[in-house]
Design a protein around this motif. Structure first.
Motif, PDB file in Angstrom:
ATOM      1  N   GLY A 183      71.457 -69.782 -16.865  1.00  3.50           N
ATOM      2  CA  GLY A 183      71.879 -68.455 -16.428  1.00  3.50           C
ATOM      3  C   GLY A 183      70.906 -67.750 -15.517  1.00  3.50           C
ATOM      4  O   GLY A 183      71.195 -66.667 -15.012  1.00  3.50           O
ATOM      5  N   ALA A 184      69.723 -68.309 -15.340  1.00  5.14           N
ATOM      6  CA  ALA A 184      68.664 -67.770 -14.474  1.00  5.14           C
ATOM      7  C   ALA A 184      68.058 -66.478 -15.034  1.00  5.14           C
ATOM      8  O   ALA A 184      66.855 -66.314 -15.064  1.00  5.14           O
ATOM      9  N   LEU A 185      68.889 -65.530 -15.472  1.00  5.86           N
ATOM     10  CA  LEU A 185      68.456 -64.248 -16.040  1.00  5.86           C
ATOM     11  C   LEU A 185      67.616 -63.457 -15.036  1.00  5.86           C
ATOM     12  O   LEU A 185      66.404 -63.293 -15.164  1.00  5.86           O
ATOM     13  N   PHE A 186      68.294 -62.918 -14.042  1.00  3.38           N
ATOM     14  CA  PHE A 186      67.702 -62.210 -12.911  1.00  3.38           C
ATOM     15  C   PHE A 186      67.464 -60.739 -13.230  1.00  3.38           C
ATOM     16  O   PHE A 186      68.317 -60.067 -13.801  1.00  3.38           O
ATOM     17  N   SER A 187      66.288 -60.242 -12.817  1.00  5.06           N
ATOM     18  CA  SER A 187      65.974 -58.817 -12.942  1.00  5.06           C
ATOM     19  C   SER A 187      65.221 -58.358 -11.697  1.00  5.06           C
ATOM     20  O   SER A 187      64.580 -59.159 -11.007  1.00  5.06           O
ATOM     21  N   ILE A 188      65.274 -57.046 -11.430  1.00  2.00           N
ATOM     22  CA  ILE A 188      64.628 -56.492 -10.238  1.00  2.00           C
ATOM     23  C   ILE A 188      64.151 -55.080 -10.533  1.00  2.00           C
ATOM     24  O   ILE A 188      64.731 -54.350 -11.334  1.00  2.00           O
ATOM     25  N   GLY A 189      63.058 -54.671  -9.875  1.00  2.00           N
ATOM     26  CA  GLY A 189      62.536 -53.318 -10.048  1.00  2.00           C
ATOM     27  C   GLY A 189      61.307 -53.090  -9.191  1.00  2.00           C
ATOM     28  O   GLY A 189      61.077 -53.781  -8.203  1.00  2.00           O
ATOM     29  N   ASP A 190      60.506 -52.073  -9.584  1.00  2.00           N
ATOM     30  CA  ASP A 190      59.248 -51.779  -8.880  1.00  2.00           C
ATOM     31  C   ASP A 190      59.505 -51.549  -7.396  1.00  2.00           C
ATOM     32  O   ASP A 190      58.791 -52.067  -6.536  1.00  2.00           O
ATOM     33  N   THR A 191      60.523 -50.755  -7.085  1.00  2.00           N
ATOM     34  CA  THR A 191      60.879 -50.526  -5.690  1.00  2.00           C
ATOM     35  C   THR A 191      59.850 -49.625  -4.999  1.00  2.00           C
ATOM     36  O   THR A 191      59.324 -48.684  -5.589  1.00  2.00           O
ATOM     37  N   HIS A 192      59.586 -49.953  -3.735  1.00  2.00           N
ATOM     38  CA  HIS A 192      58.572 -49.271  -2.937  1.00  2.00           C
ATOM     39  C   HIS A 192      59.189 -48.744  -1.650  1.00  2.00           C
ATOM     40  O   HIS A 192      60.009 -49.425  -1.031  1.00  2.00           O
ATOM     41  N   ALA A 193      58.749 -47.577  -1.216  1.00  2.00           N
ATOM     42  CA  ALA A 193      59.166 -47.051   0.085  1.00  2.00           C
ATOM     43  C   ALA A 193      58.296 -47.595   1.200  1.00  2.00           C
ATOM     44  O   ALA A 193      58.730 -47.673   2.352  1.00  2.00           O
ATOM     45  N   ALA A 194      57.061 -47.968   0.887  1.00  2.00           N
ATOM     46  CA  ALA A 194      56.152 -48.573   1.860  1.00  2.00           C
ATOM     47  C   ALA A 194      54.986 -49.191   1.113  1.00  2.00           C
ATOM     48  O   ALA A 194      54.614 -48.743   0.021  1.00  2.00           O
ATOM     49  N   GLN A 195      54.408 -50.222   1.722  1.00  2.00           N
ATOM     50  CA  GLN A 195      53.219 -50.866   1.151  1.00  2.00           C
ATOM     51  C   GLN A 195      52.538 -51.697   2.229  1.00  2.00           C
ATOM     52  O   GLN A 195      53.196 -52.277   3.088  1.00  2.00           O
ATOM     53  N   GLY A 196      51.225 -51.755   2.188  1.00  2.00           N
ATOM     54  CA  GLY A 196      50.498 -52.667   3.038  1.00  2.00           C
ATOM     55  C   GLY A 196      50.366 -54.018   2.361  1.00  2.00           C
ATOM     56  O   GLY A 196      50.464 -54.130   1.138  1.00  2.00           O
ATOM     57  N   ASP A 197      50.145 -55.065   3.153  1.00  2.00           N
ATOM     58  CA  ASP A 197      49.915 -56.386   2.585  1.00  2.00           C
ATOM     59  C   ASP A 197      48.606 -56.382   1.802  1.00  2.00           C
ATOM     60  O   ASP A 197      47.533 -56.143   2.358  1.00  2.00           O
ATOM     61  N   GLY A 198      48.722 -56.634   0.509  1.00  2.00           N
ATOM     62  CA  GLY A 198      47.563 -56.598  -0.371  1.00  2.00           C
ATOM     63  C   GLY A 198      47.660 -55.519  -1.435  1.00  2.00           C
ATOM     64  O   GLY A 198      47.072 -55.645  -2.495  1.00  2.00           O
ATOM     65  N   GLU A 199      48.381 -54.416  -1.114  1.00  2.00           N
ATOM     66  CA  GLU A 199      48.515 -53.292  -2.061  1.00  2.00           C
ATOM     67  C   GLU A 199      47.162 -52.998  -2.714  1.00  2.00           C
ATOM     68  O   GLU A 199      46.999 -53.025  -3.930  1.00  2.00           O
ATOM     69  N   VAL A 200      46.175 -52.688  -1.884  1.00  2.00           N
ATOM     70  CA  VAL A 200      44.769 -52.793  -2.276  1.00  2.00           C
ATOM     71  C   VAL A 200      44.330 -51.848  -3.386  1.00  2.00           C
ATOM     72  O   VAL A 200      43.415 -52.178  -4.152  1.00  2.00           O
ATOM     73  N   CYS A 201      44.927 -50.660  -3.511  1.00  2.00           N
ATOM     74  CA  CYS A 201      44.501 -49.773  -4.600  1.00  2.00           C
ATOM     75  C   CYS A 201      45.311 -50.019  -5.869  1.00  2.00           C
ATOM     76  O   CYS A 201      45.058 -49.405  -6.896  1.00  2.00           O
ATOM     77  N   GLY A 202      46.299 -50.934  -5.771  1.00  2.00           N
ATOM     78  CA  GLY A 202      47.097 -51.279  -6.941  1.00  2.00           C
ATOM     79  C   GLY A 202      48.455 -50.633  -6.983  1.00  2.00           C
ATOM     80  O   GLY A 202      49.304 -51.011  -7.795  1.00  2.00           O
ATOM     81  N   THR A 203      48.699 -49.652  -6.110  1.00  2.00           N
ATOM     82  CA  THR A 203      50.005 -49.009  -6.045  1.00  2.00           C
ATOM     83  C   THR A 203      50.422 -48.844  -4.588  1.00  2.00           C
ATOM     84  O   THR A 203      49.580 -48.754  -3.690  1.00  2.00           O
ATOM     85  N   ALA A 204      51.729 -48.799  -4.365  1.00  2.00           N
ATOM     86  CA  ALA A 204      52.296 -48.547  -3.042  1.00  2.00           C
ATOM     87  C   ALA A 204      52.866 -47.130  -3.054  1.00  2.00           C
ATOM     88  O   ALA A 204      52.394 -46.277  -3.809  1.00  2.00           O
ATOM     89  N   ILE A 205      53.889 -46.859  -2.223  1.00  2.00           N
ATOM     90  CA  ILE A 205      54.681 -45.645  -2.430  1.00  2.00           C
ATOM     91  C   ILE A 205      55.731 -46.040  -3.453  1.00  2.00           C
ATOM     92  O   ILE A 205      56.790 -46.598  -3.127  1.00  2.00           O
ATOM     93  N   GLU A 206      55.404 -45.824  -4.716  1.00  2.00           N
ATOM     94  CA  GLU A 206      56.267 -46.205  -5.840  1.00  2.00           C
ATOM     95  C   GLU A 206      57.435 -45.230  -5.872  1.00  2.00           C
ATOM     96  O   GLU A 206      57.249 -44.028  -6.088  1.00  2.00           O
ATOM     97  N   SER A 207      58.640 -45.739  -5.654  1.00  2.00           N
ATOM     98  CA  SER A 207      59.765 -44.849  -5.429  1.00  2.00           C
ATOM     99  C   SER A 207      61.039 -45.409  -6.063  1.00  2.00           C
ATOM    100  O   SER A 207      61.435 -46.545  -5.767  1.00  2.00           O
TER     101      SER A 207
END
Length: 315
Positions: free
Chosen positions: A186-210
């Motif tokens: 069944g694969a059991l697919f899930s999705i979340g942690d949507t971002h409005a913007a992020q740089g490659d690396g997400e260096v401080c640990g968070t993006a624009i968490e939205s």
């Protein structure tokens, strides 16, 4: 949401905080089925438009990075590949970026919590203001997108895995097709942690968490084993930040992690000197729009890591 896509809607109340194939699916879909997912923000609703940095002290990490699902894909078996066509994002118009103590590439240099609340136009996703100094171009995507693992038990949603998860790849945006290896029926697919913007690396640990809604199609490829996730983009991936060029700093040495830290630290220093920004604010800005890149990894014993900051954010 994507009103023309049709298909099931998986509401945000159907979320979970860890990968576990024992979690009952909230819906079943046939291959080729269109789906809509309501994704809540990475704090699990603990932060909101009125939050301040003081609220970071009470943040419960048991509620971090909720993912909506899981969805059972009819006919999916171990060894198959789940093909996810990402069709559209409907952003909420607000988000947050935080320096969370103990988390991030430079956690030792930034021990105190900091929080920035973003407001942006959800209809045109025009660049979002960052104080009175910068404007960050937006590119919505899902930071966490994955399948249940074969190994029994509950597994943290924080680290990425071979079946996907918290990969934080900013190019998993609208128009991208993602392929994930199936480990369970069944694969059991899930999705979340949507971002409005992020740089490659997400260096401080968070993006624009939205928080936002996502429209996608789930399909199945039989008998084509895949070791790790792969994806296909529909075209250029940096048009939203390329047009004014970049400021680039580097770190050079025998260790890639040290090089990444040195390149990032140099960029923070440059931003603070040039734009009179507080260091932790510069650190968070780097996380939402700057890119870490391995520039050279063959000229032993030293490798080169570069940090690219788009000049368009200061126009």
């Amino acid at each position: 949401m994507c009103s023309n896509c049709g298909g099931h809607t998986i509401h945000g109340r159907h979320h979970h905080f860890g990968w576990d194939h024992a979690i009952p699916p909230v819906a079943t879909v046939a291959p080729g089925g269109h789906m809509h997912f309501e994704c809540i923000d990475a704090s699990g609703g603990q932060l909101n438009r009125d939050s301040t940095s003081a609220d970071l002290a009470t943040l419960s990490f048991d509620k971090i990075n909720p993912v909506t699902g899981p969805v059972y894909v009819d006919g999916a078996q171990p060894g198959d590949v789940l093909k996810i066509t990402i069709e559209a994002f409907t952003p909420s118009g607000w988000g947050w970026t935080a320096n969370i103590p103990g988390f991030g590439l430079l956690a030792d240099q930034f021990p105190d919590g900091a929080l920035h609340i973003w407001d942006y136009d959800p209809h045109v996703t025009a660049p979002a203001l960052y104080g009175d100094v910068a404007r960050v171009p937006l590119k919505p995507f899902a930071g966490t997108i994955g399948l249940a693992p074969a190994e029994a038990g509950t597994h943290s949603v924080v680290p990425p895995r071979r079946m996907g998860g918290n990969m934080d790849i900013r190019d998993l945006s609208a128009g991208t097709t993602l392929y994930l290896p199936v480990e369970v029926e069944g694969a059991l697919f899930s999705i979340g942690d949507t971002h409005a913007a992020q740089g490659d690396g997400e260096v401080c640990g968070t993006a624009i968490e939205s928080p936002m809604n996502v429209a996608l199609t789930l399909d199945l490829i039989k008998d084509q084993p895949l070791a790790f996730p792969r994806f296909t983009t529909e075209g250029p991936v940096t048009r939203h930040i390329d047009r004014k060029g970049y400021e680039v700093t580097t770190g050079i040495g025998p260790d890639l992690m040290t090089g990444a830290r040195d390149a990032l630290s140099a960029m923070i220093d440059l931003i603070c000197t040039t734009h009179k920004m507080d260091p932790v604010q510069a650190y968070m800005l780097c996380s939402v729009c700057g890119d870490l890149r391995i520039s050279e990894i063959v000229d032993m014993p030293n490798w080169v890591v570069s940090f690219y900051l788009p000049r368009v954010v200061f126009e």
